[in-house]
Write a protein that holds these residues in place. Structure first.
Motif, PDB file in Angstrom:
ATOM      1  N   ASP A  35       0.835  -1.221   0.000  1.00 14.88           N
ATOM      2  CA  ASP A  35       0.000   0.000   0.000  1.00 14.88           C
ATOM      3  C   ASP A  35       0.860   1.257   0.000  1.00 14.88           C
ATOM      4  O   ASP A  35       0.581   2.216  -0.733  1.00 14.88           O
ATOM      5  CB  ASP A  35      -0.938  -0.011   1.208  1.00 14.88           C
ATOM      6  N   LYS A  36       1.897   1.292   0.821  1.00  9.21           N
ATOM      7  CA  LYS A  36       2.745   2.478   0.885  1.00  9.21           C
ATOM      8  C   LYS A  36       3.537   2.668  -0.409  1.00  9.21           C
ATOM      9  O   LYS A  36       3.750   3.814  -0.847  1.00  9.21           O
ATOM     10  CB  LYS A  36       3.700   2.375   2.063  1.00  9.21           C
ATOM     11  N   ALA A  37       3.984   1.577  -1.029  1.00 10.86           N
ATOM     12  CA  ALA A  37       4.732   1.701  -2.282  1.00 10.86           C
ATOM     13  C   ALA A  37       3.853   2.244  -3.388  1.00 10.86           C
ATOM     14  O   ALA A  37       4.287   3.103  -4.176  1.00 10.86           O
ATOM     15  CB  ALA A  37       5.315   0.350  -2.678  1.00 10.86           C
ATOM     16  N   ARG A  38       2.606   1.791  -3.464  1.00 11.67           N
ATOM     17  CA  ARG A  38       1.710   2.284  -4.506  1.00 11.67           C
ATOM     18  C   ARG A  38       1.255   3.714  -4.222  1.00 11.67           C
ATOM     19  O   ARG A  38       0.979   4.466  -5.170  1.00 11.67           O
ATOM     20  CB  ARG A  38       0.524   1.337  -4.623  1.00 11.67           C
ATOM     21  N   MET A  89      10.553   3.250   6.157  1.00 12.57           N
ATOM     22  CA  MET A  89      11.838   3.328   6.849  1.00 12.57           C
ATOM     23  C   MET A  89      12.519   1.964   6.865  1.00 12.57           C
ATOM     24  O   MET A  89      11.877   0.930   7.131  1.00 12.57           O
ATOM     25  CB  MET A  89      11.637   3.828   8.275  1.00 12.57           C
ATOM     26  N   PHE A  90      13.825   1.932   6.593  1.00  9.91           N
ATOM     27  CA  PHE A  90      14.606   0.697   6.572  1.00  9.91           C
ATOM     28  C   PHE A  90      15.941   0.926   7.266  1.00  9.91           C
ATOM     29  O   PHE A  90      16.460   2.051   7.306  1.00  9.91           O
ATOM     30  CB  PHE A  90      14.872   0.239   5.129  1.00  9.91           C
ATOM     31  N   ASN A  91      16.478  -0.171   7.771  1.00  7.64           N
ATOM     32  CA  ASN A  91      17.843  -0.179   8.290  1.00  7.64           C
ATOM     33  C   ASN A  91      18.832  -0.781   7.293  1.00  7.64           C
ATOM     34  O   ASN A  91      20.023  -0.862   7.585  1.00  7.64           O
ATOM     35  CB  ASN A  91      17.906  -0.980   9.602  1.00  7.64           C
ATOM     36  N   ASN A  92      18.335  -1.222   6.132  1.00  7.10           N
ATOM     37  CA  ASN A  92      19.168  -1.939   5.175  1.00  7.10           C
ATOM     38  C   ASN A  92      19.042  -1.288   3.803  1.00  7.10           C
ATOM     39  O   ASN A  92      17.947  -0.901   3.363  1.00  7.10           O
ATOM     40  CB  ASN A  92      18.729  -3.416   5.085  1.00  7.10           C
ATOM     41  N   ARG A  93      20.176  -1.177   3.119  1.00  7.43           N
ATOM     42  CA  ARG A  93      20.193  -0.573   1.797  1.00  7.43           C
ATOM     43  C   ARG A  93      19.552  -1.472   0.748  1.00  7.43           C
ATOM     44  O   ARG A  93      18.930  -0.987  -0.196  1.00  7.43           O
ATOM     45  CB  ARG A  93      21.639  -0.261   1.387  1.00  7.43           C
ATOM     46  N   PHE A  94      19.724  -2.784   0.903  1.00 13.15           N
ATOM     47  CA  PHE A  94      19.201  -3.704  -0.105  1.00 13.15           C
ATOM     48  C   PHE A  94      17.682  -3.574  -0.218  1.00 13.15           C
ATOM     49  O   PHE A  94      17.140  -3.443  -1.315  1.00 13.15           O
ATOM     50  CB  PHE A  94      19.584  -5.148   0.249  1.00 13.15           C
ATOM     51  N   SER A  95      16.971  -3.604   0.919  1.00 14.44           N
ATOM     52  CA  SER A  95      15.510  -3.520   0.894  1.00 14.44           C
ATOM     53  C   SER A  95      15.035  -2.151   0.469  1.00 14.44           C
ATOM     54  O   SER A  95      14.057  -2.012  -0.276  1.00 14.44           O
ATOM     55  CB  SER A  95      14.937  -3.867   2.271  1.00 14.44           C
ATOM     56  N   ALA A  96      15.736  -1.107   0.917  1.00 17.20           N
ATOM     57  CA  ALA A  96      15.307   0.258   0.604  1.00 17.20           C
ATOM     58  C   ALA A  96      15.384   0.549  -0.888  1.00 17.20           C
ATOM     59  O   ALA A  96      14.563   1.304  -1.426  1.00 17.20           O
ATOM     60  CB  ALA A  96      16.155   1.258   1.380  1.00 17.20           C
ATOM     61  N   GLY A  97      16.327  -0.039  -1.582  1.00 19.37           N
ATOM     62  CA  GLY A  97      16.486   0.238  -3.004  1.00 19.37           C
ATOM     63  C   GLY A  97      15.569  -0.555  -3.912  1.00 19.37           C
ATOM     64  O   GLY A  97      15.567  -0.316  -5.132  1.00 19.37           O
ATOM     65  N   ARG A  98      14.783  -1.499  -3.383  1.00 19.49           N
ATOM     66  CA  ARG A  98      13.975  -2.362  -4.238  1.00 19.49           C
ATOM     67  C   ARG A  98      12.505  -2.408  -3.863  1.00 19.49           C
ATOM     68  O   ARG A  98      11.691  -2.944  -4.608  1.00 19.49           O
ATOM     69  CB  ARG A  98      14.543  -3.794  -4.202  1.00 19.49           C
ATOM     70  N   ALA A 140       9.808  -0.541  -6.439  1.00 21.30           N
ATOM     71  CA  ALA A 140       9.565  -1.203  -7.728  1.00 21.30           C
ATOM     72  C   ALA A 140       8.810  -2.515  -7.551  1.00 21.30           C
ATOM     73  O   ALA A 140       7.889  -2.821  -8.316  1.00 21.30           O
ATOM     74  CB  ALA A 140      10.887  -1.439  -8.442  1.00 21.30           C
ATOM     75  N   ILE A 141       9.197  -3.299  -6.542  1.00 14.47           N
ATOM     76  CA  ILE A 141       8.528  -4.592  -6.333  1.00 14.47           C
ATOM     77  C   ILE A 141       7.142  -4.388  -5.749  1.00 14.47           C
ATOM     78  O   ILE A 141       6.192  -5.104  -6.076  1.00 14.47           O
ATOM     79  CB  ILE A 141       9.388  -5.493  -5.424  1.00 14.47           C
ATOM     80  N   GLY A 142       6.984  -3.395  -4.849  1.00 16.91           N
ATOM     81  CA  GLY A 142       5.675  -3.154  -4.241  1.00 16.91           C
ATOM     82  C   GLY A 142       4.638  -2.687  -5.234  1.00 16.91           C
ATOM     83  O   GLY A 142       3.447  -2.998  -5.094  1.00 16.91           O
ATOM     84  N   LYS A 143       5.042  -1.949  -6.267  1.00 13.63           N
ATOM     85  CA  LYS A 143       4.088  -1.493  -7.273  1.00 13.63           C
ATOM     86  C   LYS A 143       3.691  -2.600  -8.241  1.00 13.63           C
ATOM     87  O   LYS A 143       2.677  -2.475  -8.937  1.00 13.63           O
ATOM     88  CB  LYS A 143       4.684  -0.321  -8.052  1.00 13.63           C
ATOM     89  N   SER A 144       4.483  -3.639  -8.320  1.00 14.65           N
ATOM     90  CA  SER A 144       4.144  -4.760  -9.209  1.00 14.65           C
ATOM     91  C   SER A 144       3.161  -5.699  -8.506  1.00 14.65           C
ATOM     92  O   SER A 144       2.828  -5.531  -7.342  1.00 14.65           O
ATOM     93  CB  SER A 144       5.412  -5.520  -9.596  1.00 14.65           C
ATOM     94  N   ASP A 145       2.720  -6.689  -9.251  1.00 10.30           N
ATOM     95  CA  ASP A 145       1.773  -7.671  -8.698  1.00 10.30           C
ATOM     96  C   ASP A 145       2.466  -8.952  -8.259  1.00 10.30           C
ATOM     97  O   ASP A 145       1.802  -9.958  -8.001  1.00 10.30           O
ATOM     98  CB  ASP A 145       0.704  -8.004  -9.749  1.00 10.30           C
TER      99      ASP A 145
END
Length: 435
Positions: free
Chosen positions: A255-258, A264-273, A276-281
């Protein structure tokens, strides 16, 4: 007798004058006979046996259709070839075959019916009969069979034999071994080949078992060695247990990505992706990202224990640090990657390789290891080794990848890309030097 003047005299007759025409035989037909060609039924066979006295024996007939045969069920001399064979004689075999010189010659059998005054002409096969001694045939077959088996053994020796057996086979071929020494040499070669094949088979089985056992003992997810696609090497249900998969919640992230709201994240890997993944199905990929984020937070929450080990905090402390996740999911991760609330070197490697495998799944099996390197606080060499253990090839990006990612040459030189390749190529275990 002759007369005195040397002239022959005529034979004296008995007073009956000699007839001028041939004598009439009783029963001889008179008039005109009807001629008809019949092709019904099986055609007869005319056999020639020059120089042979054929006994009264039965033959078996074998027919083969030629290229001109249109109806294979109807046997005719012009469309089929016939062979007769008999083994009824105690010592001889009789075989009747068509003569090659008479391939363009047609043969017929005429049957005359005097009562009906009909002449029936039937096309027939013409065969030449020959006889052979049965013991001679058996010896020829045995020799051919022995020769075939010997050739097969030599071929196996050339493919799978040792240097000793290959040298013996080459020596036999080059030096033209005589008949007297061939039997003993062949036996030596056969024994060497059989022994080598047995040893090679046993060694292959032992090596396969040892390789399988060594792979099972490695601290990595269990790969599917027979996989033909990247997705099947480390399937998602292997990386995330089905029970944990049901506990992973991604609705809030989606919901927040769309809505383009900050997360908020503590990790760069999750924050950078996540956007894009949240807007997809692709919900499974978003769950994999959420689970990888949990493993990164779990690793960051660990404390030190001894020289190289780590310790899981107490339950209430761990729950407070990982309060964004269900308690049952956190407890499942703790039990999966630790033993007695401690992580030794094997458990840490097991945790790190699972993170690397999840990053491959999220990035479609081509991932930049820089984000994981920063999140785990490790060097490129250490993270690259974990990807090597998974069967990946790690190296700098290609020129096309550098342009696609918008990287400068300096950035590309410091970046390492991990790619999963098929077939899998795992690093060999290091051998310790003997003292």
């Amino acid at each position: 007798m002759s007369d005195k003047d040397g002239k022959k005299r005529k034979r004296q007759s008995n007073g009956v004058p000699a007839p001028n025409k041939k004598t009439h035989i009783d029963g001889q037909p008179t008039g005109t006979a009807k001629v008809a060609i019949s092709e019904n039924g099986l055609p007869p066979v005319i056999g020639s046996a020059p120089g042979l006295s054929v006994p009264q024996i039965s033959f078996k007939a074998y027919a083969k259709a030629s290229g001109r045969a249109k109806d294979s069920t109807k046997i005719k001399p012009d469309t089929h070839s016939v062979i007769l064979h008999s083994t009824k004689h105690p010592k001889l075999d009789y075989t009747a075959t068509p003569a090659a010189s008479e391939s363009q010659t047609a043969h017929y059998v005429a049957v005359y019916d005097p009562k009906a005054q009909k002449l029936q002409i039937v096309p027939s096969h013409h065969l030449n009969l020959r006889s052979t001694l049965r013991t001679e045939n058996q010896e020829v077959k045995d020799n051919q069979q022995k020769r075939t088996i010997a050739q097969q053994r030599e071929q196996l020796g050339q493919e799978f034999g040792t240097k000793k057996s290959k040298k013996a086979i080459a020596s036999k071929t080059l030096n033209a071994i005589t008949k007297g020494n061939e039997d003993g040499k062949s036996a030596e070669i056969e024994n060497a080949i059989l022994e080598t094949m047995a040893d090679t088979t046993a060694n292959d089985q032992n090596q396969a078992q040892l390789a399988e056992a060594a792979l099972a003992a490695k601290p990595i997810p269990k790969p599917d060695m027979s996989a033909d696609n990247f997705e099947d090497v480390y399937p998602l249900n292997t990386l995330i247990p089905p029970g944990d998969m049901r506990l992973v919640q991604v609705k809030e992230w989606q919901d927040k990505a769309r809505a383009e709201e900050p997360i908020m994240f503590n990790n760069r890997f999750s924050a950078g992706r996540v956007v894009a993944i949240g807007k997809s199905d692709d919900v499974n990929k978003l769950k994999a990202l959420r689970y990888l984020n949990l493993l990164l937070d779990f690793n960051a929450a660990l404390g030190t224990a001894g020289r190289s080990g780590k310790k899981v905090p107490k339950k209430d402390v761990l729950s407070k640090k990982l309060e964004a996740y269900p308690e049952a999911l956190v407890d499942s991760v703790r039990r999966r990657f630790s033993e007695s609330n401690e992580l030794n070197k094997w458990h840490q490697d097991y945790l790190y390789t699972h993170m690397c495998a999840l990053s491959l799944y999220i990035d479609h099996y081509v991932t930049d290891i820089s984000n994981l390197k920063d999140d785990l606080r490790l060097e490129n060499r250490q993270v690259g080794q974990y990807f090597h253990e998974l069967g990946c090839r790690v190296g700098p990006p290609t020129e096309k990848e550098r342009e696609t990612r918008g990287m400068s040459k300096a950035q590309a030189a410091a970046t390492r890309i991990a790619k999963l390749k098929l077939p899998l190529d795992f690093p060999r275990p290091r051998m310790m030097r003997k003292r």
